[in-house]
Design an enzyme around this catalytic site. Structure first.
Site, PDB file in Angstrom:
ATOM      1  N   ASP A   1      -7.188   3.341  -3.222  1.00  0.00           N
ATOM      2  CA  ASP A   1      -7.903   3.459  -1.947  1.00  0.00           C
ATOM      3  C   ASP A   1      -8.066   4.939  -1.626  1.00  0.00           C
ATOM      4  O   ASP A   1      -7.085   5.665  -1.468  1.00  0.00           O
ATOM      5  CB  ASP A   1      -7.107   2.754  -0.845  1.00  0.00           C
ATOM      6  CG  ASP A   1      -7.815   2.768   0.505  1.00  0.00           C
ATOM      7  OD1 ASP A   1      -8.948   3.286   0.589  1.00  0.00           O
ATOM      8  OD2 ASP A   1      -7.230   2.248   1.479  1.00  0.00           O
TER       9      ASP A   1
ATOM     10  N   LYS B   1      -2.843   5.128  -2.709  1.00  0.00           N
ATOM     11  CA  LYS B   1      -3.768   6.014  -2.005  1.00  0.00           C
ATOM     12  C   LYS B   1      -4.125   7.162  -2.948  1.00  0.00           C
ATOM     13  O   LYS B   1      -3.244   7.727  -3.611  1.00  0.00           O
ATOM     14  CB  LYS B   1      -3.101   6.575  -0.745  1.00  0.00           C
ATOM     15  CG  LYS B   1      -2.854   5.522   0.319  1.00  0.00           C
ATOM     16  CD  LYS B   1      -4.150   5.112   0.983  1.00  0.00           C
ATOM     17  CE  LYS B   1      -3.899   4.081   2.074  1.00  0.00           C
ATOM     18  NZ  LYS B   1      -5.141   3.621   2.700  1.00  0.00           N
TER      19      LYS B   1
ATOM     20  N   SER C   1       0.859  -1.172   0.000  1.00  0.00           N
ATOM     21  CA  SER C   1       0.000   0.000   0.000  1.00  0.00           C
ATOM     22  C   SER C   1       0.903   1.232   0.000  1.00  0.00           C
ATOM     23  O   SER C   1       1.721   1.385   0.899  1.00  0.00           O
ATOM     24  CB  SER C   1      -0.875  -0.049   1.262  1.00  0.00           C
ATOM     25  OG  SER C   1      -1.562   1.168   1.421  1.00  0.00           O
TER      26      SER C   1
ATOM     27  N   GLU D   1     -11.218   1.222  -3.650  1.00  0.00           N
ATOM     28  CA  GLU D   1     -11.534   0.987  -2.232  1.00  0.00           C
ATOM     29  C   GLU D   1     -12.059   2.262  -1.585  1.00  0.00           C
ATOM     30  O   GLU D   1     -11.458   3.325  -1.713  1.00  0.00           O
ATOM     31  CB  GLU D   1     -10.251   0.496  -1.528  1.00  0.00           C
ATOM     32  CG  GLU D   1     -10.413   0.201  -0.047  1.00  0.00           C
ATOM     33  CD  GLU D   1      -9.107  -0.346   0.572  1.00  0.00           C
ATOM     34  OE1 GLU D   1      -8.210  -0.782  -0.188  1.00  0.00           O
ATOM     35  OE2 GLU D   1      -8.979  -0.319   1.810  1.00  0.00           O
TER      36      GLU D   1
ATOM     37  N   ASP E   1     -13.936  -0.707   3.025  1.00  0.00           N
ATOM     38  CA  ASP E   1     -13.035  -0.829   4.169  1.00  0.00           C
ATOM     39  C   ASP E   1     -13.742  -0.199   5.374  1.00  0.00           C
ATOM     40  O   ASP E   1     -14.480  -0.882   6.102  1.00  0.00           O
ATOM     41  CB  ASP E   1     -11.690  -0.149   3.818  1.00  0.00           C
ATOM     42  CG  ASP E   1     -10.698  -0.110   4.972  1.00  0.00           C
ATOM     43  OD1 ASP E   1     -11.037  -0.513   6.093  1.00  0.00           O
ATOM     44  OD2 ASP E   1      -9.547   0.362   4.766  1.00  0.00           O
TER      45      ASP E   1
ATOM     46  N   GLY F   1      -4.473  -4.014   6.255  1.00  0.00           N
ATOM     47  CA  GLY F   1      -3.577  -3.801   7.394  1.00  0.00           C
ATOM     48  C   GLY F   1      -3.648  -2.385   7.912  1.00  0.00           C
ATOM     49  O   GLY F   1      -4.289  -1.513   7.307  1.00  0.00           O
TER      50      GLY F   1
HETATM   51  O1  OSB Z   1      -7.175   2.307   4.387  1.00  0.00           O
HETATM   52  O2  OSB Z   1      -6.169   0.459   4.199  1.00  0.00           O
HETATM   53  C1  OSB Z   1      -6.228   1.600   4.674  1.00  0.00           C
HETATM   54  C2  OSB Z   1      -3.061   2.320   6.705  1.00  0.00           C
HETATM   55  C3  OSB Z   1      -3.557   3.123   7.695  1.00  0.00           C
HETATM   56  C4  OSB Z   1      -4.886   3.457   7.656  1.00  0.00           C
HETATM   57  C5  OSB Z   1      -5.723   2.967   6.652  1.00  0.00           C
HETATM   58  C6  OSB Z   1      -5.238   2.135   5.670  1.00  0.00           C
HETATM   59  C7  OSB Z   1      -3.864   1.842   5.674  1.00  0.00           C
HETATM   60  C8  OSB Z   1      -3.217   1.051   4.649  1.00  0.00           C
HETATM   61  C9  OSB Z   1      -1.945   0.356   5.017  1.00  0.00           C
HETATM   62  O3  OSB Z   1      -3.587   1.022   3.512  1.00  0.00           O
HETATM   63  C10 OSB Z   1      -1.984  -1.092   4.809  1.00  0.00           C
HETATM   64  C11 OSB Z   1      -0.749  -1.734   5.394  1.00  0.00           C
HETATM   65  O4  OSB Z   1      -0.729  -2.065   6.587  1.00  0.00           O
HETATM   66  O5  OSB Z   1       0.216  -1.857   4.647  1.00  0.00           O
HETATM   67 MG    MG Z   2      -8.451   1.247   3.085  1.00  0.00          MG
END
Ligand code: OSB
Ligand code: MG
Length: 372
Positions: free
Chosen positions: A190, A165, A137, A217, A242, A294
């Protein structure tokens, strides 16, 4: 029967190897809470509360988790006997919300129970996979060139799927650039609920719909299930939820409304492995696809994610990359490793990674011991 006789909590900060920015926050070090439970026979288990410091992803913060753990959740667990970790969560069923805090205790109980029965956590959960597909991510970067450099670095490390993101002002252009530079890479985006349901946003999603993405997402805020359903109906690209799904009732509503077809299942957001496992079953039964998300976990929480992602329904790559993507020094030994975009599921009891307890005790900035 198991009765927990001691809950220890440690607040701990670890520096990130690379600053991470989403639509709402920017971080170069993360503070999580590690939880250790011990039963009357001296057996123990570890869990992690991976809440962000600030209430932008969800309503919880590290401070609220610390308070809820010390004042309500740990005392409730200390007063409960259980046969299976699924029963441990009945101890805190009366407490509304507080899912990140509950998840840390839930994982510690699962770890203890799996170790007591000499079983790897993945097997104890019903997992069948020997390895899981891992994606990365990637946060919002200062420039498109910086983003391309990050993608190149992780594709070079063997990851075959990236999640980007996005946020208003950082969407179609950077995603198109990654698509053009890495035509063979699986890409998904996302938005962390950062878009309003307005014409400008809908135009962004229409453009993204032509880029062959694996999924989009959480485009809209968590409560906006109907808006997600309207968007999903007009797109080829699957819509993934999510933040919108923090419990099984919300999952039922999302399924009934057709607010998506993919679910990012997070141990933290659902409140532990017990509800996460149930969400996996319900989503798969409804014909949705699932993968494991995560929260930048340290090694304890990350190992729990790996175990969950070994369940048979998790057939899309998870956000469960190696420890080294995030932290120079993790709290478990060996650290979690991804090889050619896959993480091996441990075959040793419990979480399957030794917790570096001396390091945790030496580094913790706060320590709480709860006993009956
Ligand atoms: O939206 O998935 C999310 C990290 C912090 C808050 C929200 C999100 C995330 C990630 C990280 O996308 C996923 C990871 O642990 O690598
Ligand atoms: Mg997410």
């Amino acid at each position: 029967m198991t009765r927990i006789v001691e809950v220890e909590a440690f607040r701990l900060g670890l520096p990130l190897v690379h600053t991470f920015q989403t639509s709402s926050h920017r971080k170069s070090q993360l503070e999580h809470i590690l939880v250790r439970v011990r039963d009357g026979e001296g057996r123990h288990g570890w869990g992690e509360i991976a809440s962000p410091s600030d209430p932008y992803y969800g309503p919880e913060t590290v401070d609220t988790c610390w308070l809820m753990l010390c004042r309500y959740l740990a005392p409730a667990l200390l007063g409960t006997e259980w046969e299976h970790p699924g029963g441990a969560s009945r101890a805190w069923a009366k407490v509304r919300g507080q899912h990140f805090a509950k998840a840390g205790l839930d994982v510690a109980c699962w770890d203890l129970w799996a170790r007591a029965h000499d079983r790897p956590l993945a097997h104890a959960l019903g997992g069948t996979r020997e390895r899981i597909a891992a994606g990365v991510s990637l946060g919002i970067e200062p420039t498109i060139d910086d983003l391309l450099a990050q993608v190149a670095r992780h594709a070079g490390d063997g990851y075959r799927r990236v999640k980007l993101k996005i946020a208003p002002g950082w969407d179609v252009e950077p995603v198109r650039a990654v698509r053009a530079a890495f035509p063979d890479l699986a890409v998904q985006v996302d938005a962390n609920g950062g878009y309003p349901e307005e014409p400008e946003a809908l135009a962004v999603f229409r453009d993204l719909d032509h880029l062959g993405l694996l999924m989009i997402e959480q485009p809209f805020p968590p409560g906006a299930l109907a808006a997600h359903a309207r968007l999903a109906e007009g797109l080829q690209t699957p819509v993934c939820l999510d933040e919108s799904v923090a419990d099984l009732d919300q999952l039922d509503s999302a399924i009934a409304l057709r607010a998506g077809t993919v679910l990012n299942i997070k141990v933290s957001r659902m409140g532990g492995l017990t509800p996460a496992r149930e969400a996996h079953q319900r989503a798969v039964d409804a014909g949705w696809r699932v993968w494991c998300g995560g929260m930048h976990e340290f090694g304890v929480g990350r190992a729990a994610n790996v175990a969950l992602a070994a369940l048979p329904g998790f057939d899309l790559p998870s956000d469960v990359s190696g420890s080294d993507k995030y932290y120079a020094r993790d709290v478990v030994d060996p650290p979690i490793r991804a090889v050619a975009g896959q993480v091996a599921v441990p075959t040793t009891p419990g979480l399957g990674h030794e917790v570096d307890e001396p390091f945790i005790r030496a580094t913790a900035t706060a320590h709480h011991v709860a006993t009956p």
